[in-house]
Design an enzyme around this catalytic site. Structure first.
Site, PDB file in Angstrom:
ATOM      1  N   HIS A  41      -1.404  29.192  34.900  1.00 54.65           N
ATOM      2  CA  HIS A  41      -2.381  30.265  35.130  1.00 54.65           C
ATOM      3  C   HIS A  41      -1.662  31.570  35.489  1.00 54.65           C
ATOM      4  CE1 HIS A  41      -4.787  26.614  36.503  1.00 54.65           C
ATOM      5  NE2 HIS A  41      -5.584  27.119  35.595  1.00 54.65           N
ATOM      6  N   GLY A 151      -4.731  30.636  27.656  1.00 56.10           N
ATOM      7  CA  GLY A 151      -3.495  29.890  27.417  1.00 56.10           C
ATOM      8  C   GLY A 151      -3.532  29.091  26.117  1.00 56.10           C
ATOM      9  N   GLU A 152      -2.381  29.017  25.464  1.00 61.50           N
ATOM     10  CA  GLU A 152      -2.262  28.171  24.269  1.00 61.50           C
ATOM     11  C   GLU A 152      -2.320  26.692  24.628  1.00 61.50           C
ATOM     12  OE1 GLU A 152       1.267  29.445  22.191  1.00 61.50           O
ATOM     13  OE2 GLU A 152       0.166  31.077  21.202  1.00 61.50           O
ATOM     14  N   LYS A 153      -2.197  26.378  25.903  1.00 64.51           N
ATOM     15  CA  LYS A 153      -2.377  24.986  26.346  1.00 64.51           C
ATOM     16  C   LYS A 153      -3.702  24.443  25.800  1.00 64.51           C
ATOM     17  CE  LYS A 153      -2.462  21.357  29.239  1.00 64.51           C
ATOM     18  NZ  LYS A 153      -3.824  21.175  29.578  1.00 64.51           N
ATOM     19  N   GLN A 157      -9.622  25.917  22.326  1.00 62.32           N
ATOM     20  CA  GLN A 157     -10.467  26.801  23.138  1.00 62.32           C
ATOM     21  C   GLN A 157     -10.156  28.267  22.835  1.00 62.32           C
ATOM     22  OE1 GLN A 157     -11.180  26.036  27.444  1.00 62.32           O
ATOM     23  NE2 GLN A 157      -9.729  27.694  27.768  1.00 62.32           N
ATOM     24  N   SER A 190      -4.258  21.552  36.026  1.00 65.95           N
ATOM     25  CA  SER A 190      -4.843  21.236  37.334  1.00 65.95           C
ATOM     26  C   SER A 190      -5.134  19.746  37.423  1.00 65.95           C
ATOM     27  CB  SER A 190      -6.140  22.029  37.539  1.00 65.95           C
ATOM     28  OG  SER A 190      -5.906  23.396  37.293  1.00 65.95           O
ATOM     29  N   ARG A 191      -5.387  19.119  36.269  1.00 64.53           N
ATOM     30  CA  ARG A 191      -5.730  17.691  36.273  1.00 64.53           C
ATOM     31  C   ARG A 191      -4.506  16.789  36.482  1.00 64.53           C
ATOM     32  NH1 ARG A 191     -10.058  19.222  32.301  1.00 64.53           N
ATOM     33  NH2 ARG A 191     -11.982  18.710  33.384  1.00 64.53           N
TER      34      ARG A 191
HETATM   35  P1  AMP Z   1      -8.387  26.236  33.482  1.00 63.24           P
HETATM   36  O1  AMP Z   1      -8.325  26.666  34.908  1.00 63.24           O
HETATM   37  O2  AMP Z   1      -7.825  24.874  33.228  1.00 63.24           O
HETATM   38  O3  AMP Z   1      -9.760  26.436  32.857  1.00 63.24           O
HETATM   39  O4  AMP Z   1      -7.426  27.204  32.687  1.00 63.24           O
HETATM   40  C1  AMP Z   1      -7.575  28.597  32.757  1.00 63.24           C
HETATM   41  C2  AMP Z   1      -6.667  29.239  31.742  1.00 63.24           C
HETATM   42  O5  AMP Z   1      -5.320  28.856  32.019  1.00 63.24           O
HETATM   43  C3  AMP Z   1      -6.960  28.806  30.298  1.00 63.24           C
HETATM   44  O6  AMP Z   1      -6.833  29.925  29.439  1.00 63.24           O
HETATM   45  C4  AMP Z   1      -5.877  27.794  30.047  1.00 63.24           C
HETATM   46  O7  AMP Z   1      -5.540  27.662  28.681  1.00 63.24           O
HETATM   47  C5  AMP Z   1      -4.730  28.368  30.840  1.00 63.24           C
HETATM   48  N1  AMP Z   1      -3.723  27.345  31.161  1.00 63.24           N
HETATM   49  C6  AMP Z   1      -3.921  26.159  31.784  1.00 63.24           C
HETATM   50  N2  AMP Z   1      -2.773  25.451  31.848  1.00 63.24           N
HETATM   51  C7  AMP Z   1      -1.825  26.201  31.243  1.00 63.24           C
HETATM   52  C8  AMP Z   1      -0.432  26.015  30.976  1.00 63.24           C
HETATM   53  N3  AMP Z   1       0.204  24.922  31.344  1.00 63.24           N
HETATM   54  N4  AMP Z   1       0.229  27.010  30.350  1.00 63.24           N
HETATM   55  C9  AMP Z   1      -0.437  28.141  29.940  1.00 63.24           C
HETATM   56  N5  AMP Z   1      -1.737  28.374  30.172  1.00 63.24           N
HETATM   57  C10 AMP Z   1      -2.427  27.418  30.808  1.00 63.24           C
END
Ligand code: AMP
Length: 289
Positions: A41, A151-153, A157, A190-191
Site C-alpha cells: 500500500h 496495485g498490479e497485485k 481489479q 493484508s490477508r
Molecule cells: P487492499 O487494501 O487490499 O484493498 O489494497 C489496496 C490497494 O493496494 C489495491 O490497489 C491493491 O492492489 C494494492 N496492493 C495490495 N497489496 C499490494 C502489493 N503487495 N503490492 C502492490 N500493491 C498492493
C-alpha cells in the site's frame, strides 16, 4: 511530537479539504485501501506523491465486495498503526468514511463492468468486482482526484477500474504500482496475517509456480500442459487451486490462438491455503522464435 495525518470521516469534510487544495493549485491523488497497511500500500502512496502535490488515502472495508461467507467480520482493522505508517510516508489526508454513509439505507446503485469481471477471480467471487467498481466509483466521485493509484497485485481489479473510469468518463487518471513482495517472494497482502507459520512457509510456492510457468512459456512449451503440471504441483503441496491461467495482458483474453513474438502475457494464480485465499500474477513476454 510528530504531527499526525489529518483524518476526515465525511464526504463534506473531504470535499472541503479537496476544494481548498484545488484553490491553492494543488494536484490531488487518491489511494483507495481497506487498511491493515503494508509496504505494498505504501508504495502506492510513493507513486501518488511522485505525481501529485496532495495525497489522500482512503481506508474503508467495503462490505459489498465480500460474500456472506467471506472474511468481512475478521478483516484486520488497525487504524492507529495505519495512521502512523501514513504519517511516516508523507500522506496528507486519511479518509475513513462510515459504511452507513457510503451505502445509505436506500442505496440502490451498483456499477458492473461486464466481461472483464466475469473470468479469473470473478468466477469464484461473482459479487467481488461489482463491489469494487461501485465503491471505487463512489470514492472517485466524492474526491474527484486528478489521479488514483492501484496495485498490479490485483491486476484484474486494475483493469476493471480502468474500464469503469473510461466508460463513465470519470476525469481521473489511473496509475498502477508494481507488486511489492516479501523477501521470499510472497506478494504482500493484508490477508497474509491469517496464515499459520507452516502455511506462511509454504506460501511462496505460488509465486515460484508462476515464475516456473513464465520460464516454460519462454521455452515455448505447450501452455495447457504447463498449466496442468503447475496445478498438480500446487495441489500436491496442499494448495487448493482456484485457477492458474495465462491471459493476454492488455485484454485478459485467454491465450487460445497463436501468440505473437513480443506479445505481453500475464500469468494469474489464485489458491486457498487452508481458508486463506492468495492471489498473485506475473508478466511474461512471449519470445522471438
Ligand atoms: P487492499 O487494501 O487490499 O484493498 O489494497 C489496496 C490497494 O493496494 C489495491 O490497489 C491493491 O492492489 C494494492 N496492493 C495490495 N497489496 C499490494 C502489493 N503487495 N503490492 C502492490 N500493491 C498492493
Amino acid at each position: 511530537m510528530v504531527e499526525s495525518v489529518p483524518t476526515v470521516k465525511t464526504v463534506l469534510d473531504l470535499r472541503s479539504q479537496v476544494s481548498a487544495w484545488r484553490n491553492q493549485g494543488h494536484k490531488i491523488a487518491l489511494v483507495p485501501t481497506m487498511g491493515a497497511l503494508h509496504e505494498g500500500h505504501l508504495s502506492l502512496v510513493d507513486v501518488a506523491l511522485s505525481s501529485a502535490d496532495r495525497v489522500i488515502v482512503s481506508i474503508f472495508i467495503n462490505p459489498t465486495q465480500f460474500a456472506p461467507h467471506e472474511d468481512f467480520d475478521n478483516y484486520p482493522r488497525n487504524y492507529q498503526a495505519d495512521a502512523a505508517l501514513l504519517q511516516q510516508r508523507g500522506a496528507h489526508l486519511i479518509y475513513t468514511p462510515a459504511a452507513g454513509d457510503m451505502y445509505a439505507e436506500n442505496d440502490a446503485t451498483r456499477v458492473t463492468v461486464d466481461s472483464l469481471s466475469d473470468s479469473l477471480c470473478g468466477i469464484s467471487r461473482p459479487h467481488f468486482f461489482t463491489g469494487v467498481a461501485t465503491i471505487v466509483c463512489k470514492l472517485l466521485l466524492q474526491a474527484l482526484p486528478d489521479l488514483a493509484v492501484f496495485g498490479e497485485k490485483d491486476y484484474q481489479q486494475l483493469m476493471v477500474i480502468r474500464a469503469m473510469v473510461g466508460d463513465l468518463f470519470i476525469p481521473t487518471q489511473i496509475l498502477a504500482g508494481e507488486i511489492v513482495r516479501e523477501k521470499d517472494g510472497l506478494a504482500m497482502s493484508s490477508r497474509n496475517a491469517y496464515l499459520s507459520s507452516s502455511q506462511r512457509s509454504a506460501a511462496p510456492l505460488l509465486v515460484q509456480t508462476l515464475q516456473r510457468i513464465a520460464e516454460e512459456i519462454i521455452q515455448k512449451e505447450d501452455i495447457p500442459a504447463v498449466l496442468a503440471a503447475a496445478k498438480g504441483r500446487l495441489a500436491k503441496q496442499g494448495f487448493e487451486v482456484d485457477y492458474i491461467e495465462v491471459r493476454r495482458a492488455s485484454t485478459l483474453q485467454p491465450v487460445i490462438d497463436k501468440v505473437n513474438a513480443g506479445e505481453v502475457l500475464r500469468i494469474f494464480g489464485a489458491v486457498l491455503l487452508g481458508t486463506t485465499r492468495l492471489i498473485d500474477n506475473l508478466e511474461v513476454i512471449y519470445p522471438n522464435s
